[in-house]
Motif scaffolding. Structure first.
Motif, PDB file in Angstrom:
ATOM      1  N   MET A   1       1.079  -1.197   0.073  1.00 38.62           N
ATOM      2  CA  MET A   1      -0.076  -0.024  -0.067  1.00 38.62           C
ATOM      3  C   MET A   1       0.844   1.252  -0.134  1.00 38.62           C
ATOM      4  N   LEU A   2       1.899   1.343   1.071  1.00 42.35           N
ATOM      5  CA  LEU A   2       2.757   2.441   0.980  1.00 42.35           C
ATOM      6  C   LEU A   2       3.328   2.619  -0.422  1.00 42.35           C
ATOM      7  N   GLU A   3       4.137   1.541  -0.988  1.00 41.76           N
ATOM      8  CA  GLU A   3       4.700   1.587  -2.405  1.00 41.76           C
ATOM      9  C   GLU A   3       3.740   2.425  -3.329  1.00 41.76           C
ATOM     10  N   ARG A   4       2.454   2.250  -3.163  1.00 39.65           N
ATOM     11  CA  ARG A   4       1.516   3.093  -4.143  1.00 39.65           C
ATOM     12  C   ARG A   4       0.821   4.403  -3.501  1.00 39.65           C
ATOM     13  N   HIS A   5       1.721   4.722  -2.477  1.00 40.63           N
ATOM     14  CA  HIS A   5       1.143   5.904  -1.887  1.00 40.63           C
ATOM     15  C   HIS A   5      -0.256   6.000  -1.263  1.00 40.63           C
ATOM     16  N   TRP A   6      -0.622   4.843  -0.849  1.00 47.60           N
ATOM     17  CA  TRP A   6      -1.750   4.937  -0.122  1.00 47.60           C
ATOM     18  C   TRP A   6      -1.588   4.621   1.324  1.00 47.60           C
ATOM     19  N   LYS A   7      -2.642   4.769   2.089  1.00 47.27           N
ATOM     20  CA  LYS A   7      -2.252   4.585   3.428  1.00 47.27           C
ATOM     21  C   LYS A   7      -1.612   3.306   3.845  1.00 47.27           C
ATOM     22  N   GLU A   8      -0.733   3.300   4.654  1.00 47.41           N
ATOM     23  CA  GLU A   8      -0.120   1.779   4.972  1.00 47.41           C
ATOM     24  C   GLU A   8      -0.689   1.286   6.257  1.00 47.41           C
ATOM     25  N   ASP A   9      -1.530   2.180   7.110  1.00 45.94           N
ATOM     26  CA  ASP A   9      -2.152   1.665   8.034  1.00 45.94           C
ATOM     27  C   ASP A   9      -3.503   1.490   8.127  1.00 45.94           C
ATOM     28  N   GLU A  10      -4.059   1.527   6.925  1.00 48.11           N
ATOM     29  CA  GLU A  10      -5.506   1.552   6.792  1.00 48.11           C
ATOM     30  C   GLU A  10      -5.927   1.361   5.381  1.00 48.11           C
ATOM     31  N   PHE A  11      -6.387  -0.004   5.182  1.00 44.90           N
ATOM     32  CA  PHE A  11      -6.959  -0.435   3.532  1.00 44.90           C
ATOM     33  C   PHE A  11      -7.853  -1.488   3.845  1.00 44.90           C
ATOM     34  N   ASN A  12      -8.395  -1.763   2.809  1.00 47.23           N
ATOM     35  CA  ASN A  12      -9.393  -2.700   2.529  1.00 47.23           C
ATOM     36  C   ASN A  12      -8.767  -3.808   1.783  1.00 47.23           C
ATOM     37  N   LEU A  13      -8.930  -5.342   2.367  1.00 50.34           N
ATOM     38  CA  LEU A  13      -8.380  -6.533   1.624  1.00 50.34           C
ATOM     39  C   LEU A  13      -9.348  -6.415   0.220  1.00 50.34           C
ATOM     40  N   MET A  14      -8.455  -6.915  -0.670  1.00 50.13           N
ATOM     41  CA  MET A  14      -9.086  -7.224  -1.706  1.00 50.13           C
ATOM     42  C   MET A  14      -9.665  -8.625  -2.026  1.00 50.13           C
ATOM     43  N   MET A  15      -9.746  -9.586  -0.979  1.00 51.35           N
ATOM     44  CA  MET A  15      -9.861 -10.866  -1.188  1.00 51.35           C
ATOM     45  C   MET A  15     -10.715 -11.349   0.054  1.00 51.35           C
ATOM     46  N   PRO A  16     -11.463 -12.280  -0.226  1.00 46.93           N
ATOM     47  CA  PRO A  16     -12.350 -12.743   0.853  1.00 46.93           C
ATOM     48  C   PRO A  16     -11.514 -13.697   2.026  1.00 46.93           C
ATOM     49  N   ARG A  17     -12.024 -13.935   3.083  1.00 44.56           N
ATOM     50  CA  ARG A  17     -11.376 -14.852   3.968  1.00 44.56           C
ATOM     51  C   ARG A  17     -10.828 -15.959   3.378  1.00 44.56           C
ATOM     52  N   GLN A  18     -11.734 -16.704   2.704  1.00 45.49           N
ATOM     53  CA  GLN A  18     -11.339 -18.019   2.054  1.00 45.49           C
ATOM     54  C   GLN A  18     -10.059 -18.040   1.393  1.00 45.49           C
ATOM     55  N   ASP A  19      -9.859 -16.967   0.556  1.00 54.63           N
ATOM     56  CA  ASP A  19      -8.529 -16.743   0.084  1.00 54.63           C
ATOM     57  C   ASP A  19      -7.460 -16.418   0.506  1.00 54.63           C
ATOM     58  N   ILE A  20      -7.456 -15.661   1.551  1.00 52.22           N
ATOM     59  CA  ILE A  20      -6.263 -15.518   2.566  1.00 52.22           C
ATOM     60  C   ILE A  20      -6.047 -16.968   3.223  1.00 52.22           C
ATOM     61  N   ALA A  21      -6.953 -17.488   3.825  1.00 51.08           N
ATOM     62  CA  ALA A  21      -6.882 -18.702   4.388  1.00 51.08           C
ATOM     63  C   ALA A  21      -6.096 -19.722   3.368  1.00 51.08           C
ATOM     64  N   ASN A  22      -6.518 -19.967   1.998  1.00 50.58           N
ATOM     65  CA  ASN A  22      -5.924 -20.801   1.040  1.00 50.58           C
ATOM     66  C   ASN A  22      -4.424 -20.326   0.982  1.00 50.58           C
ATOM     67  N   TYR A  23      -4.252 -18.980   0.615  1.00 52.94           N
ATOM     68  CA  TYR A  23      -2.909 -18.513   0.270  1.00 52.94           C
ATOM     69  C   TYR A  23      -1.749 -18.927   1.680  1.00 52.94           C
ATOM     70  N   LEU A  24      -2.430 -18.694   2.953  1.00 51.12           N
ATOM     71  CA  LEU A  24      -1.639 -18.675   3.890  1.00 51.12           C
ATOM     72  C   LEU A  24      -1.450 -20.278   4.200  1.00 51.12           C
ATOM     73  N   GLY A  25      -2.348 -21.018   3.745  1.00 55.95           N
ATOM     74  CA  GLY A  25      -2.157 -22.673   4.256  1.00 55.95           C
ATOM     75  C   GLY A  25      -2.848 -22.864   5.332  1.00 55.95           C
ATOM     76  N   MET A  26      -4.067 -22.146   5.811  1.00 50.50           N
ATOM     77  CA  MET A  26      -4.679 -22.628   6.825  1.00 50.50           C
ATOM     78  C   MET A  26      -6.314 -22.908   6.585  1.00 50.50           C
ATOM     79  N   ALA A  27      -6.915 -22.784   7.642  1.00 48.87           N
ATOM     80  CA  ALA A  27      -8.435 -22.901   7.499  1.00 48.87           C
ATOM     81  C   ALA A  27      -9.102 -21.645   7.751  1.00 48.87           C
ATOM     82  N   VAL A  28     -10.363 -21.286   7.040  1.00 48.36           N
ATOM     83  CA  VAL A  28     -10.962 -20.149   7.155  1.00 48.36           C
ATOM     84  C   VAL A  28     -11.228 -19.711   8.535  1.00 48.36           C
ATOM     85  N   GLU A  29     -11.736 -20.625   9.202  1.00 54.30           N
ATOM     86  CA  GLU A  29     -11.870 -20.421  10.669  1.00 54.30           C
ATOM     87  C   GLU A  29     -10.725 -19.958  11.477  1.00 54.30           C
TER      88      GLU A  29
END
Lengths: 246, 246
Positions: free
Chosen positions: A177-205
């Motif tokens: 976010m910072l690289e793009r000159h947007w706020k580094e400490d406040e932003f919206n996730l572009m992906m649903p929890r399910q995708d975060i979980a998948n990416y990080l190798g864990m369960a949605v819960e």
DNA sequence: CGCCGATTTGACTCAGATCAAGGTTTGTGG
DNA sequence: CCACAAACCTTGATCTGAGTCAAATCGGCG
């Protein structure tokens, strides 16, 4: 205003030279001459809708892609149909390198939201490489970055606890976010929890519980997809970026 | 015989054209002319001993390396000192691409045993890219393969059980043995259990138990580092390469 | 022969998965 | 504008694959 057809400015052709993503994207470090040459090979930005495939595992590799707006995820597919998200690509970031090995893509690229993508056709790019010396070096730089970032993810999946993974993920987003000159400490996730979980190798819960726990510890504030980082230092300590406190 | 100094033939300069690893290595698909040009930039194979570093995280990137004999592992280092092995490089395989991003290496490369490594200095390689058109394409091909193989490992670490991981690892080794015209169902592991465990993101004890269990199920035979694959099909089924049996 | 590192085996533990509801937001068609 | 469905997200209870700890065994090698 009411009778005019609404045009999304993101899909209009903008010269690389004038693009506000210039320093993050392919043009990084190139001079004006080189950029003019580059422009000639970049196609009109291509709009893709949420859940559309930009390319699929097995497709012939015809181009390299640069995200102009929106967000695209890439995911590797296993023989038995499981999928592992290997990257989230934000504006200015490139994708498609996976197809350079055997000439066919080895993963799927899917839009997380309506996005706009610049296309660099391989054949034109190759020709241009001969006339623009900086381009070759640029290609190497980009591929090297991809390899390094994959290694970071391997380290995350292989050696970190769930807590460390999520902290690392938030820091990575914040940095981008910072690289793009947007706020580094406040932003919206572009992906649903399910995708975060998948990416990080864990369960949605687990993702959900960790968000709750981080919020409880006053490290972040979460509201649906909106994230506010309250204590960046604590996140950094979690992933071992700081030796002691502070 | 007794008075002659023993020379390891692996460290003698061999023309790429005459190298038996030609088809697996950088020269793959290049013609005789191109190979003669390539030879001019490849340095004398460099001998490295067990546990020697070929390069370290942070070192300036000066070359690309091709393993001629032995085996080299590459490992990513986390800020808090943990390490994740990201690749084992067998003869004919390349390493060093990780350093192309910012000009410094982002992982460590360490010999698993006494090995011999050909060096392709970047500066010479770059010059040669201009005169040998096939070389550029080759570079792309190699980087693409690296990206794809990293993705395979991400899938393994993110989505597979320990059993699937070890099965997948054995199949990968077996396939690479075959490429080298060695026996695909009988070979020696180049690395200790600890390194296998690290690479696959699990504990040494788990590797040991799984080897015992595979042996018990008559899928493989293990004797220290010597592996015999008794039932390749069952391994493939484990990783989902076959839909039903057979 | 005896030491040292590598490997194996057994017993116990736990981080995080899975299972099971329930709540909330968004979109859709009437 | 509302009812309803479909995603998406959260929370609690329970279970388990694989990690950790501890100890024995093996294989080289000086």
């Amino acid at each position: 205003m009411s009778t005019l057809k609404r045009i999304d400015v993101n899909h209009l052709k903008v010269r690389c030279l004038d693009c506000n993503l210039r320093e993050l994207c392919f043009p990084h470090g190139m001079d004006e001459d080189e950029l003019t040459n580059l422009d000639a090979v970049v196609d009109q930005p291509k709009p893709i809708h949420k859940n559309d495939f930009l390319y699929r595992d097995g497709d012939e590799t015809v181009a390299l892609y640069a995200v102009r707006s929106g967000c695209v995820k890439t995911m590797a597919e296993s023989p038995n149909g499981e999928e592992q998200i290997v990257g989230f690509h934000m504006p200015g970031e490139l994708l498609g390198l996976d197809g350079f090995g055997e000439g066919v893509h080895t993963c799927n690229a899917v839009a997380l939201e309506t996005s706009s993508v610049c296309e660099l056709p391989l054949d034109k790019l190759e020709v241009l490489c001969h006339s623009v010396p900086g381009l070759q070096k640029q290609m190497r730089r980009i591929m090297g970055k991809e390899v390094s970032s994959d290694h970071r993810l391997l380290l995350l999946l292989g050696k970190m606890t769930s807590e460390e993974r999520l902290a690392s993920f938030l820091l990575s987003l914040s940095g981008r976010m910072l690289e793009r000159h947007w706020k580094e400490d406040e932003f919206n996730l572009m992906m649903p929890r399910q995708d975060i979980a998948n990416y990080l190798g864990m369960a949605v819960e687990t993702v959900s519980r960790l968000f709750a726990s981080f919020q409880n510890d006053r490290i972040i504030e979460v509201n649906r997809r909106h994230i506010t980082i309250l204590d960046m230092d604590r996140l950094k300590i979690m992933v071992g970026e700081c030796e002691s406190g502070k």
